[in-house]
Write a protein that holds these residues in place. Structure first.
Motif, PDB file in Angstrom:
ATOM      1  N   THR A 117     -20.475   8.399   6.670  1.00 20.55           N
ATOM      2  CA  THR A 117     -21.570   9.144   6.044  1.00 20.55           C
ATOM      3  C   THR A 117     -22.631   8.181   5.522  1.00 20.55           C
ATOM      4  O   THR A 117     -23.616   7.906   6.195  1.00 20.55           O
ATOM      5  CB  THR A 117     -21.019  10.052   4.937  1.00 20.55           C
ATOM      6  N   VAL A 118     -22.426   7.649   4.315  1.00 13.54           N
ATOM      7  CA  VAL A 118     -23.342   6.663   3.731  1.00 13.54           C
ATOM      8  C   VAL A 118     -22.514   5.476   3.285  1.00 13.54           C
ATOM      9  O   VAL A 118     -21.507   5.643   2.581  1.00 13.54           O
ATOM     10  CB  VAL A 118     -24.111   7.254   2.528  1.00 13.54           C
ATOM     11  N   LEU A 119     -22.906   4.273   3.691  1.00 13.44           N
ATOM     12  CA  LEU A 119     -22.145   3.072   3.347  1.00 13.44           C
ATOM     13  C   LEU A 119     -22.022   2.928   1.831  1.00 13.44           C
ATOM     14  O   LEU A 119     -22.979   3.179   1.092  1.00 13.44           O
ATOM     15  CB  LEU A 119     -22.816   1.829   3.932  1.00 13.44           C
ATOM     16  N   THR A 120     -20.849   2.508   1.371  1.00  6.87           N
ATOM     17  CA  THR A 120     -20.625   2.400  -0.072  1.00  6.87           C
ATOM     18  C   THR A 120     -21.395   1.241  -0.703  1.00  6.87           C
ATOM     19  O   THR A 120     -21.420   1.108  -1.919  1.00  6.87           O
ATOM     20  CB  THR A 120     -19.123   2.239  -0.390  1.00  6.87           C
ATOM     21  N   SER A 121     -22.034   0.414   0.118  1.00  8.96           N
ATOM     22  CA  SER A 121     -22.879  -0.662  -0.414  1.00  8.96           C
ATOM     23  C   SER A 121     -24.296  -0.166  -0.699  1.00  8.96           C
ATOM     24  O   SER A 121     -25.130  -0.913  -1.214  1.00  8.96           O
ATOM     25  CB  SER A 121     -22.942  -1.825   0.584  1.00  8.96           C
ATOM     26  N   MET A 122     -24.580   1.106  -0.357  1.00  4.37           N
ATOM     27  CA  MET A 122     -25.931   1.644  -0.487  1.00  4.37           C
ATOM     28  C   MET A 122     -26.057   2.558  -1.699  1.00  4.37           C
ATOM     29  O   MET A 122     -25.181   3.393  -1.952  1.00  4.37           O
ATOM     30  CB  MET A 122     -26.327   2.424   0.774  1.00  4.37           C
ATOM     31  N   SER A 158     -17.686   7.367  -0.168  1.00  4.32           N
ATOM     32  CA  SER A 158     -17.256   6.828  -1.446  1.00  4.32           C
ATOM     33  C   SER A 158     -16.310   7.820  -2.110  1.00  4.32           C
ATOM     34  O   SER A 158     -16.474   9.045  -1.970  1.00  4.32           O
ATOM     35  CB  SER A 158     -18.462   6.576  -2.350  1.00  4.32           C
ATOM     36  N   ALA A 159     -15.347   7.308  -2.865  1.00  2.00           N
ATOM     37  CA  ALA A 159     -14.452   8.208  -3.601  1.00  2.00           C
ATOM     38  C   ALA A 159     -15.210   9.009  -4.641  1.00  2.00           C
ATOM     39  O   ALA A 159     -14.727  10.052  -5.096  1.00  2.00           O
ATOM     40  CB  ALA A 159     -13.330   7.406  -4.259  1.00  2.00           C
ATOM     41  N   GLU A 160     -16.410   8.561  -5.019  1.00  2.00           N
ATOM     42  CA  GLU A 160     -17.245   9.346  -5.928  1.00  2.00           C
ATOM     43  C   GLU A 160     -17.599  10.689  -5.302  1.00  2.00           C
ATOM     44  O   GLU A 160     -17.803  11.681  -6.009  1.00  2.00           O
ATOM     45  CB  GLU A 160     -18.539   8.590  -6.261  1.00  2.00           C
ATOM     46  N   GLY A 179     -14.523   0.865  -0.898  1.00  2.00           N
ATOM     47  CA  GLY A 179     -15.110   0.639  -2.210  1.00  2.00           C
ATOM     48  C   GLY A 179     -14.119   0.887  -3.329  1.00  2.00           C
ATOM     49  O   GLY A 179     -14.488   1.276  -4.434  1.00  2.00           O
ATOM     50  N   ILE A 180     -12.828   0.675  -3.058  1.00  2.00           N
ATOM     51  CA  ILE A 180     -11.785   0.870  -4.066  1.00  2.00           C
ATOM     52  C   ILE A 180     -11.570  -0.443  -4.812  1.00  2.00           C
ATOM     53  O   ILE A 180     -11.371  -1.491  -4.208  1.00  2.00           O
ATOM     54  CB  ILE A 180     -10.463   1.326  -3.422  1.00  2.00           C
ATOM     55  N   GLY A 188     -18.143  -6.898  -6.383  1.00  2.00           N
ATOM     56  CA  GLY A 188     -18.676  -7.589  -5.210  1.00  2.00           C
ATOM     57  C   GLY A 188     -19.957  -6.931  -4.754  1.00  2.00           C
ATOM     58  O   GLY A 188     -20.841  -6.630  -5.545  1.00  2.00           O
ATOM     59  N   ASP A 189     -20.085  -6.683  -3.433  1.00  2.00           N
ATOM     60  CA  ASP A 189     -21.315  -6.083  -2.907  1.00  2.00           C
ATOM     61  C   ASP A 189     -21.236  -4.560  -2.819  1.00  2.00           C
ATOM     62  O   ASP A 189     -22.106  -3.916  -2.244  1.00  2.00           O
ATOM     63  CB  ASP A 189     -21.665  -6.666  -1.533  1.00  2.00           C
ATOM     64  N   GLN A 190     -20.186  -3.972  -3.395  1.00  2.00           N
ATOM     65  CA  GLN A 190     -20.060  -2.519  -3.388  1.00  2.00           C
ATOM     66  C   GLN A 190     -20.840  -1.938  -4.569  1.00  2.00           C
ATOM     67  O   GLN A 190     -20.777  -2.449  -5.684  1.00  2.00           O
ATOM     68  CB  GLN A 190     -18.588  -2.093  -3.485  1.00  2.00           C
ATOM     69  N   ARG A 191     -21.556  -0.835  -4.323  1.00  2.00           N
ATOM     70  CA  ARG A 191     -22.333  -0.196  -5.379  1.00  2.00           C
ATOM     71  C   ARG A 191     -21.576   0.996  -5.979  1.00  2.00           C
ATOM     72  O   ARG A 191     -21.631   1.234  -7.173  1.00  2.00           O
ATOM     73  CB  ARG A 191     -23.677   0.290  -4.816  1.00  2.00           C
ATOM     74  N   ARG A 192     -20.932   1.785  -5.122  1.00  2.00           N
ATOM     75  CA  ARG A 192     -20.290   3.013  -5.575  1.00  2.00           C
ATOM     76  C   ARG A 192     -18.777   2.812  -5.461  1.00  2.00           C
ATOM     77  O   ARG A 192     -18.186   3.042  -4.425  1.00  2.00           O
ATOM     78  CB  ARG A 192     -20.775   4.211  -4.728  1.00  2.00           C
ATOM     79  N   VAL A 193     -18.174   2.360  -6.564  1.00  2.00           N
ATOM     80  CA  VAL A 193     -16.750   2.005  -6.540  1.00  2.00           C
ATOM     81  C   VAL A 193     -15.945   2.919  -7.466  1.00  2.00           C
ATOM     82  O   VAL A 193     -16.462   3.467  -8.434  1.00  2.00           O
ATOM     83  CB  VAL A 193     -16.526   0.532  -6.940  1.00  2.00           C
ATOM     84  N   VAL A 194     -14.644   3.040  -7.139  1.00  2.00           N
ATOM     85  CA  VAL A 194     -13.745   3.928  -7.876  1.00  2.00           C
ATOM     86  C   VAL A 194     -12.370   3.267  -7.903  1.00  2.00           C
ATOM     87  O   VAL A 194     -12.010   2.525  -6.984  1.00  2.00           O
ATOM     88  CB  VAL A 194     -13.681   5.313  -7.182  1.00  2.00           C
ATOM     89  N   THR A 195     -11.579   3.534  -8.938  1.00  2.00           N
ATOM     90  CA  THR A 195     -10.226   2.994  -9.010  1.00  2.00           C
ATOM     91  C   THR A 195      -9.302   3.760  -8.063  1.00  2.00           C
ATOM     92  O   THR A 195      -9.592   4.903  -7.686  1.00  2.00           O
ATOM     93  CB  THR A 195      -9.662   3.084 -10.440  1.00  2.00           C
TER      94      THR A 195
END
Length: 233
Positions: A117-122, A158-160, A179-180, A188-195
């Motif tokens: 869908t959309v890269l988690t770095s974006m 993203s898990a978000e 992005g976990i 790091g270079d991930q913008r949308r991260v989740v545990t």
């Protein structure tokens, strides 16, 4: 969820520069991990042959992260060959025509096609700069709807966004979330991260974890810690 179930849902990203290093990671992790992702970095360093060898192990699965996008015929022919490699998952950029071509080519096989869908770095600014009229969340949901209509096997997001995507695609499609990051880990270079625990609660079926495991001093212990956190959810 029991330990074995969570083990099948944790995918370790082999984002390393050589097959030799990838072999070391797999050896270090042993039976703690059964599922691995191979992307561009390793693929272009002999990793496609390694992927085929890894998939031939009855206890191992491979997610080939190629993010295919091309004219319909080219996508279809690529997918046909990837089916023959014995891969378990493959990513396709979530463009409707590319997805439909891939689904037709994979029909009858065990390959799960995942729509990127959309890269988690974006983030929102990156999406706007790329020329899209939607914010990341809206774009993810639109592409999830298109992937469902195309007959894809799952979504990468993203898990978000996993909970909202799950409401669209229902209980059966895979929702694979990169992005976990464990609590306290660098983004790091991930913008949308989740545990890991939050990702499971949000409806993720599979979690892709790279650096927190591959870059750990004790990789096996790092994998076990993430599995424990997943089970806690």
């Amino acid at each position: 969820m029991n330990t074995d179930t969570m083990r099948e849902r944790l995918i370790v990203g082999l984002d390393v520069p050589s097959v030799k290093e990838a072999e070391t990671v797999v050896r270090d992790l042993g039976d703690a991990v059964s599922f691995y992702k191979i992307g561009y970095q390793l693929a272009f360093a002999g990793g496609l042959d390694f992927a085929r060898e890894l998939a031939s192990d009855d206890d191992k699965k491979v997610f080939l992260d190629m993010k295919l996008l091309d004219i319909d015929n080219t996508v279809a022919k690529g997918v046909e060959n990837i089916v023959r490699m014995g891969m378990t998952m493959l990513t396709i950029h979530a463009y409707p025509k590319a997805m439909k071509a891939a689904v037709e080519a994979a029909k009858g096989s065990g390959l799960t096609l995942l729509a990127v869908t959309v890269l988690t770095s974006m983030d929102e600014r990156d999406v706007i700069d790329a020329g899209y009229e939607y914010d990341p969340h809206t774009l993810v949901l639109r592409r999830a709807e298109q992937a469902l209509a195309a007959g894809m096997g799952g979504i990468v997001c993203s898990a978000e966004e996993a909970a909202a995507v799950r409401r669209i695609v229902g209980p059966d499609m895979a929702v694979v979330t990169p992005g976990i990051r464990p609590a306290g880990a660098a983004h790091g270079d991930q913008r949308r991260v989740v545990t890991p625990a939050q990702a499971i609660r949000n409806g993720s079926s599979h979690l892709v974890v790279g650096r927190p495991i591959v870059g750990a001093v004790d990789r096996r212990a790092a994998a076990h810690a993430i599995l424990t956190e997943m089970r806690s959810a």
